[in-house]
Design a protein around this motif. Structure first.
Motif, PDB file in Angstrom:
ATOM      1  N   THR A  38       0.830  -1.200   0.000  1.00  0.00           N
ATOM      2  CA  THR A  38       0.000   0.000   0.000  1.00  0.00           C
ATOM      3  C   THR A  38       0.867   1.255   0.000  1.00  0.00           C
ATOM      4  O   THR A  38       2.023   1.224   0.409  1.00  0.00           O
ATOM      5  CB  THR A  38      -0.942   0.026   1.227  1.00  0.00           C
ATOM      6  OG1 THR A  38      -1.728   1.199   1.161  1.00  0.00           O
ATOM      7  CG2 THR A  38      -0.164   0.021   2.524  1.00  0.00           C
ATOM      8  N   HIS A  39       0.294   2.353  -0.501  1.00  0.00           N
ATOM      9  CA  HIS A  39       1.005   3.626  -0.368  1.00  0.00           C
ATOM     10  C   HIS A  39       0.370   4.438   0.747  1.00  0.00           C
ATOM     11  O   HIS A  39       0.775   5.553   1.023  1.00  0.00           O
ATOM     12  CB  HIS A  39       0.969   4.400  -1.697  1.00  0.00           C
ATOM     13  CG  HIS A  39      -0.419   4.812  -2.101  1.00  0.00           C
ATOM     14  ND1 HIS A  39      -1.174   4.076  -2.987  1.00  0.00           N
ATOM     15  CD2 HIS A  39      -1.174   5.844  -1.722  1.00  0.00           C
ATOM     16  CE1 HIS A  39      -2.342   4.671  -3.137  1.00  0.00           C
ATOM     17  NE2 HIS A  39      -2.377   5.732  -2.381  1.00  0.00           N
ATOM     18  N   ASP A  40      -0.647   3.856   1.375  1.00  0.00           N
ATOM     19  CA  ASP A  40      -1.442   4.588   2.350  1.00  0.00           C
ATOM     20  C   ASP A  40      -1.033   4.165   3.761  1.00  0.00           C
ATOM     21  O   ASP A  40      -1.299   3.057   4.203  1.00  0.00           O
ATOM     22  CB  ASP A  40      -2.923   4.271   2.100  1.00  0.00           C
ATOM     23  CG  ASP A  40      -3.821   5.165   2.919  1.00  0.00           C
ATOM     24  OD1 ASP A  40      -3.387   5.612   3.992  1.00  0.00           O
ATOM     25  OD2 ASP A  40      -4.956   5.407   2.476  1.00  0.00           O
ATOM     26  N   LEU A  41      -0.388   5.080   4.434  1.00  0.00           N
ATOM     27  CA  LEU A  41       0.150   4.789   5.761  1.00  0.00           C
ATOM     28  C   LEU A  41      -0.926   4.338   6.740  1.00  0.00           C
ATOM     29  O   LEU A  41      -0.735   3.399   7.521  1.00  0.00           O
ATOM     30  CB  LEU A  41       0.800   6.066   6.286  1.00  0.00           C
ATOM     31  CG  LEU A  41       2.075   5.906   7.069  1.00  0.00           C
ATOM     32  CD1 LEU A  41       3.063   5.101   6.271  1.00  0.00           C
ATOM     33  CD2 LEU A  41       2.639   7.271   7.381  1.00  0.00           C
ATOM     34  N   SER A  42      -2.077   5.000   6.691  1.00  0.00           N
ATOM     35  CA  SER A  42      -3.101   4.684   7.684  1.00  0.00           C
ATOM     36  C   SER A  42      -3.668   3.288   7.456  1.00  0.00           C
ATOM     37  O   SER A  42      -4.016   2.583   8.402  1.00  0.00           O
ATOM     38  CB  SER A  42      -4.211   5.729   7.661  1.00  0.00           C
ATOM     39  OG  SER A  42      -4.613   5.968   6.342  1.00  0.00           O
ATOM     40  N   LEU A  43      -3.722   2.859   6.161  1.00  0.00           N
ATOM     41  CA  LEU A  43      -4.182   1.494   5.902  1.00  0.00           C
ATOM     42  C   LEU A  43      -3.176   0.500   6.469  1.00  0.00           C
ATOM     43  O   LEU A  43      -3.530  -0.494   7.090  1.00  0.00           O
ATOM     44  CB  LEU A  43      -4.328   1.250   4.404  1.00  0.00           C
ATOM     45  CG  LEU A  43      -5.536   1.872   3.749  1.00  0.00           C
ATOM     46  CD1 LEU A  43      -5.519   1.571   2.257  1.00  0.00           C
ATOM     47  CD2 LEU A  43      -6.799   1.326   4.372  1.00  0.00           C
ATOM     48  N   GLY A  44      -1.890   0.811   6.271  1.00  0.00           N
ATOM     49  CA  GLY A  44      -0.844  -0.055   6.788  1.00  0.00           C
ATOM     50  C   GLY A  44      -0.971  -0.181   8.291  1.00  0.00           C
ATOM     51  O   GLY A  44      -0.850  -1.272   8.859  1.00  0.00           O
ATOM     52  N   ASN A  45      -1.240   0.943   8.930  1.00  0.00           N
ATOM     53  CA  ASN A  45      -1.393   0.954  10.379  1.00  0.00           C
ATOM     54  C   ASN A  45      -2.580   0.107  10.809  1.00  0.00           C
ATOM     55  O   ASN A  45      -2.522  -0.642  11.780  1.00  0.00           O
ATOM     56  CB  ASN A  45      -1.588   2.408  10.837  1.00  0.00           C
ATOM     57  CG  ASN A  45      -1.578   2.532  12.337  1.00  0.00           C
ATOM     58  OD1 ASN A  45      -1.206   1.587  13.024  1.00  0.00           O
ATOM     59  ND2 ASN A  45      -1.987   3.684  12.828  1.00  0.00           N
ATOM     60  N   TYR A  46      -3.668   0.216  10.042  1.00  0.00           N
ATOM     61  CA  TYR A  46      -4.922  -0.436  10.429  1.00  0.00           C
ATOM     62  C   TYR A  46      -4.824  -1.952  10.392  1.00  0.00           C
ATOM     63  O   TYR A  46      -5.275  -2.618  11.313  1.00  0.00           O
ATOM     64  CB  TYR A  46      -6.033   0.045   9.490  1.00  0.00           C
ATOM     65  CG  TYR A  46      -7.402  -0.502   9.816  1.00  0.00           C
ATOM     66  CD1 TYR A  46      -8.184   0.089  10.802  1.00  0.00           C
ATOM     67  CD2 TYR A  46      -7.907  -1.597   9.123  1.00  0.00           C
ATOM     68  CE1 TYR A  46      -9.436  -0.407  11.103  1.00  0.00           C
ATOM     69  CE2 TYR A  46      -9.162  -2.097   9.423  1.00  0.00           C
ATOM     70  CZ  TYR A  46      -9.916  -1.500  10.409  1.00  0.00           C
ATOM     71  OH  TYR A  46     -11.149  -1.998  10.703  1.00  0.00           O
ATOM     72  N   VAL A  47      -4.232  -2.505   9.327  1.00  0.00           N
ATOM     73  CA  VAL A  47      -4.321  -3.957   9.172  1.00  0.00           C
ATOM     74  C   VAL A  47      -3.099  -4.744   9.625  1.00  0.00           C
ATOM     75  O   VAL A  47      -3.209  -5.937   9.877  1.00  0.00           O
ATOM     76  CB  VAL A  47      -4.576  -4.370   7.708  1.00  0.00           C
ATOM     77  CG1 VAL A  47      -5.922  -3.905   7.263  1.00  0.00           C
ATOM     78  CG2 VAL A  47      -3.487  -3.835   6.803  1.00  0.00           C
ATOM     79  N   SER A  48      -1.935  -4.098   9.732  1.00  0.00           N
ATOM     80  CA  SER A  48      -0.752  -4.957   9.737  1.00  0.00           C
ATOM     81  C   SER A  48      -0.148  -5.219  11.104  1.00  0.00           C
ATOM     82  O   SER A  48      -0.281  -4.429  12.034  1.00  0.00           O
ATOM     83  CB  SER A  48       0.306  -4.373   8.812  1.00  0.00           C
ATOM     84  OG  SER A  48       0.553  -3.042   9.176  1.00  0.00           O
ATOM     85  N   ASP A  49       0.529  -6.346  11.196  1.00  0.00           N
ATOM     86  CA  ASP A  49       1.291  -6.685  12.387  1.00  0.00           C
ATOM     87  C   ASP A  49       2.676  -6.067  12.310  1.00  0.00           C
ATOM     88  O   ASP A  49       3.223  -5.615  13.291  1.00  0.00           O
ATOM     89  CB  ASP A  49       1.421  -8.200  12.507  1.00  0.00           C
ATOM     90  CG  ASP A  49       0.061  -8.849  12.565  1.00  0.00           C
ATOM     91  OD1 ASP A  49      -0.640  -8.629  13.545  1.00  0.00           O
ATOM     92  OD2 ASP A  49      -0.301  -9.546  11.591  1.00  0.00           O
ATOM     93  N   ARG A  50       3.228  -6.114  11.099  1.00  0.00           N
ATOM     94  CA  ARG A  50       4.543  -5.520  10.908  1.00  0.00           C
ATOM     95  C   ARG A  50       4.507  -4.670   9.659  1.00  0.00           C
ATOM     96  O   ARG A  50       3.695  -4.909   8.761  1.00  0.00           O
ATOM     97  CB  ARG A  50       5.607  -6.619  10.776  1.00  0.00           C
ATOM     98  CG  ARG A  50       5.891  -7.293  12.116  1.00  0.00           C
ATOM     99  CD  ARG A  50       7.112  -8.175  12.047  1.00  0.00           C
ATOM    100  NE  ARG A  50       6.880  -9.323  11.191  1.00  0.00           N
ATOM    101  CZ  ARG A  50       7.805  -9.827  10.374  1.00  0.00           C
ATOM    102  NH1 ARG A  50       8.988  -9.269  10.304  1.00  0.00           N
ATOM    103  NH2 ARG A  50       7.531 -10.875   9.633  1.00  0.00           N
ATOM    104  N   VAL A  51       5.372  -3.673   9.594  1.00  0.00           N
ATOM    105  CA  VAL A  51       5.436  -2.827   8.405  1.00  0.00           C
ATOM    106  C   VAL A  51       6.862  -2.792   7.867  1.00  0.00           C
ATOM    107  O   VAL A  51       7.834  -2.953   8.614  1.00  0.00           O
ATOM    108  CB  VAL A  51       4.967  -1.374   8.671  1.00  0.00           C
ATOM    109  CG1 VAL A  51       3.500  -1.328   9.021  1.00  0.00           C
ATOM    110  CG2 VAL A  51       5.803  -0.738   9.757  1.00  0.00           C
ATOM    111  N   VAL A  52       6.934  -2.602   6.552  1.00  0.00           N
ATOM    112  CA  VAL A  52       8.216  -2.422   5.879  1.00  0.00           C
ATOM    113  C   VAL A  52       8.095  -1.118   5.116  1.00  0.00           C
ATOM    114  O   VAL A  52       7.184  -0.957   4.301  1.00  0.00           O
ATOM    115  CB  VAL A  52       8.489  -3.580   4.898  1.00  0.00           C
ATOM    116  CG1 VAL A  52       9.792  -3.353   4.155  1.00  0.00           C
ATOM    117  CG2 VAL A  52       8.496  -4.907   5.624  1.00  0.00           C
ATOM    118  N   ILE A  53       8.973  -0.162   5.422  1.00  0.00           N
ATOM    119  CA  ILE A  53       8.906   1.128   4.732  1.00  0.00           C
ATOM    120  C   ILE A  53       9.931   1.124   3.606  1.00  0.00           C
ATOM    121  O   ILE A  53      11.116   0.888   3.825  1.00  0.00           O
ATOM    122  CB  ILE A  53       9.222   2.308   5.690  1.00  0.00           C
ATOM    123  CG1 ILE A  53       8.414   2.190   6.979  1.00  0.00           C
ATOM    124  CG2 ILE A  53       8.992   3.639   4.983  1.00  0.00           C
ATOM    125  CD1 ILE A  53       6.999   2.620   6.895  1.00  0.00           C
TER     126      ILE A  53
END
Ligand SMILES: Nc1ncnc2c1ncn2[C@@H]1O[C@H](COP(=O)(O)OP(=O)(O)O)[C@@H](O)[C@H]1O
Ligand SMILES: [Mg+2]
Lengths: 318, 331
Positions: free
Chosen positions: B206-221
């Protein structure tokens, strides 16, 4: 015809790329652009109401029928010395006779057969080569694409007609299929280019990737996903190749490089000129083959323009 | 389950492939079962390229892809077919994901012909209805329709149902909700949560930070093909370290805090981290001086320089320069 126009005016003219989500249950949009499979019945509906398509196909079919069924009613073979020389059209010889008393009608019917054979085979060979190369080059890309592109360009810049003349002169062409093969081998490059361009634009669509994710091979993807999107285009391509092959064959025959063991419309004109039919006023000798070729090729091109209108809803209104 | 190690992708562009476009640089990440990992980056940062390499729609240029301990970097046609039984993808544009001239059923039919040729018609129908039920679609509303007769949300769920028919273990979801209306987005997001609880691993692009925040356990930037920071979602979002991540987070509104609070915290963090590079500090702390490192870096390419260091447990960060060809702010 009026009814057809009223119908088209009410159809939304959606461009292929701009599909919008419609409510379920809304009427299906007409097949836009390259979307013939969307509704084959609808395509047929518009085709049967397009005067260009109807007239073109009626003329072509009429000649085809004459070529196919004509021999059943003939009493003479094309080269038989059947009657009085230089006889004008009569009940016995509907198209008259040649300087040697050959039946022009018998020659015409035989010529029609070779004309359609050349169109079908020559167009078929060119279509198969051009489409295969276009599909593979467009789909595979990379090195394969560059190599095939090079091949296409080489054949494209070869003056095909000159090469055909040379081939015919040196190898000699004995049969119509042989001639058709030679013609087909030199007339595919533009098909390859056009098909490649369309395949290239289709390849980047996600449904191709999804087909690959379904574990399906290249051939199946081209056959089941790419080609159906181009059926209308491929059909039109074939019509043009068909007409083009006929014209090329006629030109070769006319300059005396036709098949040696068969009759053709071009060959008839060649002989008519050779035996000064023009000066002797034997119009019945050269008008039928000349008019036949003109009508067949002309009808094919008109049909093509009509098909374009049928397949492309934006043109239907005109 | 899925591990990418130093994955690279160079596109050949220009006539005769004369110029190179380094779209993905030394990307390492992993996805476990029952976990959503978000791959976040602006448009053009190489997210889709990574997704497609995982799905074997693109060849990688370097590095390796491992699935359940097996190296799957290069796969022949047969092996790829087997791989697709476990790994599937859904893409951004639902309308482009269906062949517009065919009814949507054909997408399922293709799958059936390819993977379930011996399943009877009735059994298949049953399986299909189950999969459609799992994505809360009514078979009656969907089957027999053309793609343009359905909404983007319906199509996207259909594609997820398609993936479920295969009993997959990993789903690559490439911007699957960016083209959907706000009202249908949440359905698809919740569906992903549901799949996760069934034990699926999801690589959520995703390019949408808030979506990443909403669904994910871990993030990769991701920035310009390079991973600049990765870690548990809460760690990265509460304590962003890399300048790019900080810029990114500063530009999105927070619901639970006022603007001033966010401003204040970010300026404190900026002051603390200005002119520093945690990556090179960590390397130096490991006993390698910056000078040696730079010398090694220029000698053997930039391989070391695009790596990450573990700043806190499970929270990794890369060199603080932004683009790969810039200077490290710490000099
Ligand atoms: N087929 C391709 N050929 C050449 N360059 C490409 C190709 N696909 C993507 N790129 C380039 O690679 C970079 C990353 O693209 P992409 O992975 O699509 O980014 P994202 O999905 O994050 O928007 C972009 O600069 C893009 O222009
Ligand atoms: Mg993308």
């Amino acid at each position: 015809m009026r009814k057809g126009n009223v119908m088209t005016a009410t159809q939304p003219a959606a461009a292929p790329g701009t599909e919008v989500a419609e409510q379920p249950g809304a009427t299906p949009a007409p097949s836009a652009g390259r979307k013939p499979g969307g509704d084959a019945r609808e395509t047929l509906y518009f085709a049967l109401r397009n005067p260009k398509v109807v007239i073109g196909s009626v003329v072509v079919l009429a000649f085809l029928l004459l070529g196919l069924l004509g021999p059943l009613f003939l009493r003479f073979a094309p080269m038989d010395y059947a009657g009085p020389p230089m006889a004008p059209p009569s009940a016995d010889f509907p198209f008259g006779t040649t300087t040697f008393g050959q039946d022009v009608f018998a020659q015409f019917v035989a010529g029609l057969r070779s004309t359609f054979l050349v169109g079908l085979l020559g167009g078929g060979v060119a279509a198969v080569i051009g489409m295969t190369i276009g599909f593979v080059a467009g789909y595979r890309g990379g090195m394969i694409d560059e190599l095939l592109n090079m091949l296409t360009n080489v054949v494209l810049v070869i003056p095909g007609f000159v090469v055909l003349i040379i081939i015919n002169a040196y190898l000699g062409v004995r049969s119509v299929p042989m001639q058709a093969l030679y013609i087909g081998v030199f007339s595919w490059p533009w098909v390859a280019r056009a098909v490649r361009a369309q395949t290239l634009s289709l390849r980047s669509r996600d449904f191709i990737d999804l087909a690959r994710l379904s574990g399906v091979g290249v051939g199946t993807i081209l056959r089941r996903e790419v080609a159906p999107n181009m059926y209308s285009y491929l059909f039109m391509t074939f019509v043009l190749l068909f007409g083009g092959s006929i014209l090329t064959a006629a030109s070769l025959d006319f300059i005396g490089l036709g098949p040696t063991n068969a009759m053709s419309l071009g060959l008839m004109m060649n002989q008519a000129v050779q035996w000064s039919a023009l000066h002797l006023g034997l119009w019945w000798w050269f008008i039928p083959p000349g008019l036949g070729i003109t009508l067949i090729v002309g009808s094919l091109y008109i049909m093509n323009v009509g098909l374009d209108e049928v397949f492309n809803p934006k043109l239907r209104e005109m | 389950m899925l591990t990418l190690d130093a994955l690279d992708k160079v596109y050949k562009t220009g006539t005769f492939g004369t110029s190179d476009l380094h779209a993905v640089r030394q990307v390492s990440l992993d996805v476990q079962r029952g976990e959503v990992v978000s791959l976040i980056g602006e448009s053009g940062s190489g997210k889709s390229t990574i997704g497609k390499m995982v799905l074997h729609l693109l060849d990688s240029t370097g590095g390796s892809i491992t699935f359940d301990g097996r190296d799957v970097t290069r796969l022949g046609f047969r092996a790829r077919r087997d791989y697709y039984r476990k790994v599937q993808g859904v893409f951004q544009d639902p309308f482009s994901s269906f062949n517009p001239i065919f009814k949507v059923d054909r997408t399922f039919e293709t799958l059936r012909r390819s993977y379930f040729p011996r399943v009877s018609g009735a059994a298949w129908r049953q399986k299909l209805e189950e999969a459609l039920g799992a994505v809360t679609l009514e078979p009656g509303d969907i089957l027999g329709k053309f793609p343009h007769q359905l909404s983007g949300g319906q199509l996207q769920r259909l594609l997820i149902a398609r993936a479920l028919l295969l009993d997959i273990e990993l789903l690559v979801a490439d911007e699957i909700i960016s083209m959907l209306d706000a009202s249908t987005r949440i359905d698809v997001l919740n569906l992903l949560g549901e799949l996760k609880s069934r034990g699926l691993g999801i690589l959520f692009v995703t390019h949408d930070l808030s979506l990443g925040n909403y669904v994910s356990d871990r993030v990769v930037i991701l920035y310009k093909g390079r991973v600049v920071e990765r870690g548990a979602t809460s760690a990265v979002f509460d304590d962003p370290l890399h300048p790019y991540t900080r810029d990114l987070l500063a530009s999105v509104p927070h619901l639970d805090r006022t603007w001033e609070e966010v401003e204040a915290e970010e300026s404190r963090r900026s002051a603390r981290l200005a002119g520093r590079c945690l990556f090179h500090e960590a390397l130096a702390a490991q006993g390698r001086s910056l000078g040696e490192e730079a010398a090694a870096g220029s000698a053997s390419g930039t391989a070391d320089d695009v790596g990450l260091v573990e700043h806190a447990p499970g929270h990794f960060v890369g060199c603080f320069r932004k683009a790969a060809d810039e200077e490290c702010p710490a000099g």
